[in-house]
Design a protein around this motif. Sequence first.
Motif: not given
Length: 73
Positions: A9-29
């Motif tokens: 839940a913390a990961l999801r909240r932080i990602r959404q608060d920063k307005k970053v998509s799952q796709h964008a995070v995945a691409e960077r990782l």
Amino acid sequence: MPGLQFSPAALRRIRQDKKVSQHAVAERLGVLHTTVSKYERGKCRPSAPALMELAEVLGVQPTAFMTRGAGAA
């Protein structure tokens, strides 16, 4: 004694608060977006190196994804 554990839940909240998509995070990782989705749904936990990379990508400390656990595993 309770320890720290990964909080999906913390990961999801932080990602959404920063307005970053799952796709964008995945691409960077360098992983599939389904991997990030699994992290956020608690279907799997990131390894220590992946947790460090998540923190870097989202601009937070790795401990931002942690919560106090209930104890022994």
